[in-house]
Every structure is written in structure tokens, then in C-alpha cells.
Design a protein around this motif. Structure first.
Motif, mmCIF file in Angstrom:
data_model
loop_
_atom_site.group_PDB
_atom_site.id
_atom_site.type_symbol
_atom_site.label_atom_id
_atom_site.label_comp_id
_atom_site.label_asym_id
_atom_site.label_seq_id
_atom_site.Cartn_x
_atom_site.Cartn_y
_atom_site.Cartn_z
ATOM 1 N N GLU A 328 0.836 -1.222 0.000
ATOM 2 C CA GLU A 328 0.000 0.000 0.000
ATOM 3 C C GLU A 328 0.862 1.260 0.000
ATOM 4 O O GLU A 328 0.547 2.237 -0.691
ATOM 5 N N ALA A 329 1.960 1.221 0.747
ATOM 6 C CA ALA A 329 2.842 2.408 0.780
ATOM 7 C C ALA A 329 3.490 2.622 -0.593
ATOM 8 O O ALA A 329 3.588 3.766 -1.072
ATOM 9 N N ALA A 330 3.925 1.541 -1.225
ATOM 10 C CA ALA A 330 4.541 1.682 -2.557
ATOM 11 C C ALA A 330 3.503 2.201 -3.554
ATOM 12 O O ALA A 330 3.800 3.083 -4.380
ATOM 13 N N ALA A 331 2.283 1.679 -3.476
ATOM 14 C CA ALA A 331 1.215 2.114 -4.391
ATOM 15 C C ALA A 331 0.931 3.600 -4.208
ATOM 16 O O ALA A 331 0.729 4.338 -5.196
ATOM 17 N N ALA A 332 0.933 4.060 -2.967
ATOM 18 C CA ALA A 332 0.642 5.480 -2.706
ATOM 19 C C ALA A 332 1.737 6.355 -3.330
ATOM 20 O O ALA A 332 1.449 7.394 -3.948
ATOM 21 N N THR A 333 2.986 5.939 -3.189
ATOM 22 C CA THR A 333 4.092 6.725 -3.779
ATOM 23 C C THR A 333 3.983 6.719 -5.304
ATOM 24 O O THR A 333 4.168 7.758 -5.962
ATOM 25 N N MET A 334 3.686 5.566 -5.875
ATOM 26 C CA MET A 334 3.584 5.475 -7.343
ATOM 27 C C MET A 334 2.432 6.338 -7.859
ATOM 28 O O MET A 334 2.567 7.011 -8.891
ATOM 29 N N ALA A 335 1.324 6.320 -7.137
ATOM 30 C CA ALA A 335 0.177 7.146 -7.561
ATOM 31 C C ALA A 335 0.547 8.622 -7.489
ATOM 32 O O ALA A 335 0.176 9.419 -8.364
ATOM 33 N N ALA A 336 1.293 8.989 -6.445
ATOM 34 C CA ALA A 336 1.678 10.394 -6.290
ATOM 35 C C ALA A 336 2.662 10.799 -7.399
ATOM 36 O O ALA A 336 2.612 11.938 -7.890
#
Ligand code: NAD
Length: 505
Positions: A328-336
């Protein structure tokens, strides 16, 4: 817009300074393709044709190989025997490219879709500067001649020497993803070694090679025939170069599939091959690592240049107990991070190179859905871009390491998360791949990270965010990621032959 009201030169202004890019460099002459055909090079961010390149033919390739052969065999201007002159020419080439950095930067962003940020590193400035490393190496290499002293093998008193000589004509076949880096990482050491070179550039990024040829021809003392550059839409010219008996070393970077064909072509003449191929590298997070640092590093890595790097870590191998948190943390960074205009200095992830590559990536995303995956972010084209070739940074969970999407090289901003059950399992997952190009290990305990790193069968590895990319560091792959090493002294040695001489005394 002119440079007066814009800090950067436009494509047209850059070409005005650099000159016509629709040329081949053959035997010191800049000329159109035989028959005059050209093809468009396209801005992948906008689909706008930027201009044209020369569409080289088999006859052009034949002439380029003949020129390189002649230059080598006649030792043109003492090229093969004078490392000081070669170093001088390499430094001239570096200085000329650096003096045109502003123009080359804009053309690289436009043609490659490379984010501006990366042009200050591996996409332009770093490989240009590395020409100096190879110039120094040519001058300082102390093994050009090694004295092994006197011995009496079979009773014959003999003084033995080992001399290193340039390997001959190099056929360099290069891809589109880091065109300057890959062109120069072949040309630099090959010229430093005293070889002569024919470069066959990828059709998606012809200007990177043709402008290099133009600058080399007009702004350096490189003798005619020493460096030849061919652009073409015809992939068969690569096959022609690789299978020509006048070529002594085939230096190829590209997909593993094409690498196999190049090797088969070279086998006809038993030509030495040097192959830099694909990858599906693992970013291994150990259970003592800080999850948010690991997630963030992995996310940035896979988004770099829209994931179009062979050494990018595209499998995130995480402790099972921390899977959801890290994913989830990696996904949030990628989305940002998103996928954004490569001209913007803040962009990390730009477009992908072509409609063909975008469609290929989308094919893998469809396959992931069919295999039951979940996308925590991304999963297709960004909704707000109707021009250009774009894929959203995409994080995939729920697939086994054995699934095609996790095993095969996608060459886009797609990160697959795979859980592990301890260090041994993490190593086994990392190694369960036909590839072995790169990787990363994240741990609070450097000794433990080193132990894991040493067990992963791969040519480069980053521990806790370390960066291995540099002119003096060898780069290349284990297993189906390649044969041989590029850059560093190892990359220079690829272009040398060894001759042993014994003198009766
Ligand atoms: P590609 O293999 O399709 O093409 C590479 C080059 O080979 C191009 O110049 C192409 O025209 C030429 N070519 C095509 N068919 C040929 C043939 N039969 N014989 C000889 N030459 C031929 O690769 P690409 O799509 O341009 O680049 C992406 C691939 O390159 C990815 O798989 C990536 O992993 C790999 N790559 C590897 C490295 C590395 O150092 N290991 C670096 C960058 C890219």
C-alpha cells in the motif's frame, strides 16, 4: 517560442545549432541513405513527428563495415597503435558533446521521452562524462604489455610477453531506452581499446546516434572510418552487422529474444559476442527493514523513465507479514508520482516510447487481470491524456512468482509484489528467474543484507539504496541477462585480444 522567452532551446533551435540529423556517418562522410529515404522520429509524449532520420539500407551498412575494416586494417593515422591519440579524440568527443549539452538535452527529452531529471545522469550527462574515464584508461592501462620474464619450457630458454591488442571491428547494435548511454558505453571503451566501430541504432531513437555521428565527424579528429553510425527502420541491418565476417566483436544491447538471434548470426563466423539483455530484477525487503523506506525506494525505482530500464527492480519481494503495509505504501508513492510531462524538471515517470510498447504493456496488464491480480494503483492509460504513449504507474498484487506477469520483462512502470517467508525463501524467489541483471536488498543489518546479496545470482546489486551505476563499475548480467560486462575496466577488456609472445634467448 525562442530562447529569449524560454530557458531551453526548442527542437528546431537545437537542430539549427547541431545541423541536419538525417545523415549516416560512413567513412568520415555525413551522407543521406542510399536512395535518399528517410523516416520520422516521433515525440512519444505527444505523438508529434519531430523530423526525419536517414533510412539506411543494406548497401549503407555494407559500406560502413567496409570503412571500419579498412580503417582498422590500415591502422589509419596509427589509430590501433596510439592510445594517446585515441584518448585525445575521446576527450574531444566528450568536450564537443558537453558543449552541445543544452541542445542534446532537449532532443533527448523530445525523442526518447526521457524525463529532464534523468538527462543530468544516465540519459545524457553521465555517459558523456564517462568518455573521459575511457580516455584515461587508454593512456593508463598498464597491461598493454606484460613481461612474464624468462623461463625454459621444454628446455628452451625463452623470454615471454603478453600483449593486449585491439580486437578489431566492433558492430554495436543498440536499443532505444537509454540511447546515449548505450551508444557511448560501447563506443567509449571500443575506441579506447583501438577498435573501429559501426553503430546500428534503434529505429525509435535515431537522432541520438546520428547527431553523435555528426558531432564526431565535424568536431573531433577521429580518422575517417573509425566511427560509423547507421540509422534505419530495417531491423535486418542489425542482423547483417552481427553476421558479417568482417566484424570481430558484436556488442549488442536489447531484448533477450533478439540477443539469441544475434548470437546465432555471429555463430556463423564464430564472432565474439557481448550481450546486454533483459531483466526482471528483485527488490528484496528483509523483515528488519524500515517498510516505508523500502516501499518508497522500490516505487521510485520502477517509475524511473516509465520502467524502461533493463536493470529496474520490477519484483518487490516482501516479508509476508508486512505485505499489505509495504504494497500500500509503494502504491501510494507510485500514484503520487504519476506519469507526467518529461520536460518538467520534477517528472520521474514520463511516457513509454511507442504505441507498440504501450500496447505490449497493456497486454501484460490484461493478462494480470485474467490471472486474478489486483491493481493497488494504475492498471492502464491515464484518463487525462489523449495524445502520446502513456501508462500509469501500476502496482500488482496477488500473483505468484511463477505467473507470466511476474516472470517476464514488461518494460513499463509495473511493479509486482510477491511475499516471502524469510531470507532463504527471499533468495530462492529472487533467483527463480531466467534473468540475473540487477537487484536490491533492504535491511537494518548490513551484514545480513550482504549475506543475502551474495546469494542472489545477478550482475549488479544495490544494498540499502546504494547506486552502482558509474563509468568505472562493470555492468552486465548472469543467466539470460547477458554475456560479458559493459563499462569499467571489464568493459574495456571486452574489446581487447590477448597475444602471448615468446622470444628465444
Ligand atoms: P530489441 O531487441 O528489439 O532491439 C535492439 C536492437 O536490435 C535495435 O537496434 C534493433 O533494430 C536491433 N535488432 C532487431 N532485430 C534484430 C536482429 N534479428 N538482429 C540484430 N539486430 C536486431 O530491443 P529494444 O526493444 O530496442 O530494447 C528493449 C530491450 O532492451 C529490453 O528487453 C531491455 O531489457 C533491453 N535492454 C537491455 C539492457 C542491458 O544492458 N542489459 C539495456 C537496455 C535495454
Amino acid at each position: 517560442m525562442s530562447t529569449a522567452d524560454h530557458p531551453f532551446p526548442t527542437v528546431d533551435e537545437s537542430l539549427e545549432v547541431l545541423g541536419d540529423p538525417a545523415v549516416l556517418l560512413i567513412d568520415g562522410a555525413l551522407e543521406p541513405a542510399t536512395g535518399g529515404a528517410t523516416f520520422e522520429t516521433i515525440d512519444p509524449a505527444t505523438e508529434r513527428p519531430l523530423g526525419v532520420a536517414a533510412d539506411g539500407t543494406a548497401a549503407d551498412m555494407d559500406a560502413a563495415i567496409a570503412a571500419a575494416r579498412r580503417a582498422f586494417d590500415t591502422d589509419v593515422e596509427h589509430w590501433t597503435t596510439d592510445p594517446v591519440f585515441r584518448a585525445h579524440c575521446l576527450r574531444q568527443l566528450r568536450d564537443a558533446l558537453q558543449s552541445h549539452a543544452a541542445e542534446l538535452r532537449e532532443l533527448t527529452i523530445a525523442e526518447v521521452g526521457a524525463p529532464r531529471f534523468f538527462t543530468t545522469g544516465a540519459q545524457l550527462d553521465a555517459p558523456v562524462a564517462d568518455l573521459g574515464f575511457f580516455a584515461d584508461l587508454a593512456e593508463q592501462f598498464d597491461a598493454w604489455q606484460t613481461d612474464l620474464g624468462t623461463a625454459a619450457p621444454m628446455g628452451v630458454k625463452s623470454h615471454r610477453w603478453v600483449v593486449r591488442e585491439p580486437a578489431g571491428v566492433v558492430g554495436a547494435i543498440t536499443p532505444w531506452n537509454f540511447p546515449h548511454q548505450i551508444n557511448l558505453a560501447k563506443i567509449g571503451p571500443a575506441l579506447a581499446a583501438g577498435c573501429t566501430v559501426v553503430v546500428k541504432a534503434a529505429p525509435d531513437t535515431p537522432w541520438a546516434a546520428s547527431l553523435l555521428g555528426r558531432i564526431a565527424a565535424t568536431e573531433t579528429d577521429l580518422p575517417a572510418g573509425v566511427l560509423n553510425t547507421i540509422t534505419s527502420t530495417d531491423h535486418a541491418l542489425g542482423a547483417q552487422l552481427g553476421a558479417d565476417p568482417r566484424v570481430d566483436v558484436v556488442s549488442f544491447t536489447g531484448s533477450t529474444e533478439t540477443g539469441r538471434k544475434v548470437m546465432a548470426g555471429a555463430a556463423q563466423n564464430l564472432t565474439k559476442v557481448f550481450l546486454e539483455l533483459g531483466g526482471k530484477s528483485a527488490f528484496v525487503v528483509l523483515d528488519d527493514a524500515d517498510p516505508s523506506t523500502a516501499a518508497s525506494l522500490a516505487a521510485f525505482n520502477v517509475c524511473a523513465h516509465a520502467g524502461q530500464g533493463c536493470a529496474i527492480t520490477t519484483r518487490l519481494v516482501v516479508p509476508r507479514a508486512r505485505h499489505d503495509e509495504i504494497a500500500e505504501a509503494a502504491a501510494a508513492t507510485m500514484a503520487a508520482l504519476g506519469a507526467n510531462d518529461p520536460h518538467d524538471p520534477g517528472t520521474f515517470c514520463g511516457p513509454v516510447i511507442s504505441a507498440r510498447q504501450r500496447d505490449r504493456i497493456e497486454g501484460y496488464l490484461d493478462l494480470a487481470s485474467a490471472e486474478g491480480a489486483t491493481f493497488l494503483t494504475g492498471g492502464g492509460r491515464p484518463a487525462d491524456r489523449d495524445r502520446g504513449y502513456w501508462i500509469e504507474p501500476t502496482l500488482v498484487v496477488g500473483l505468484a512468482n511463477s505467473s507470466r506477469v511476474v516472470r517476464e520483462e514488461i518494460f513499463g512502470p509495473v511493479l509486482c509484489v510477491v511475499p516471502h517467508d524469510g531470507d532463504d525463501d527471499a533468495v530462492a524467489i529472487a533467483n527463480d528467474s531466467p534473468y540475473g541483471l540487477s537487484g536490491a536488498v533492504q535491511s537494518a543489518d548490513p551484514e545480513r543484507a550482504w549475506a543475502v546479496a551474495r546469494r542472489i545470482r545477478t550482475g549488479t546489486l544495490s544494498i540499502n539504496g546504494g547506486v552502482w551505476y558509474s563509468g568505472d563499475v562493470p555492468f552486465g548480467g548472469y543467466k539470460q541477462s547477458g554475456i560479458g560486462r559493459e563499462m569499467g575496466e571489464a568493459g574495456f577488456l571486452e574489446y581487447l585480444e590477448t597475444k602471448s609472445i615468446a622470444e628465444g634467448v
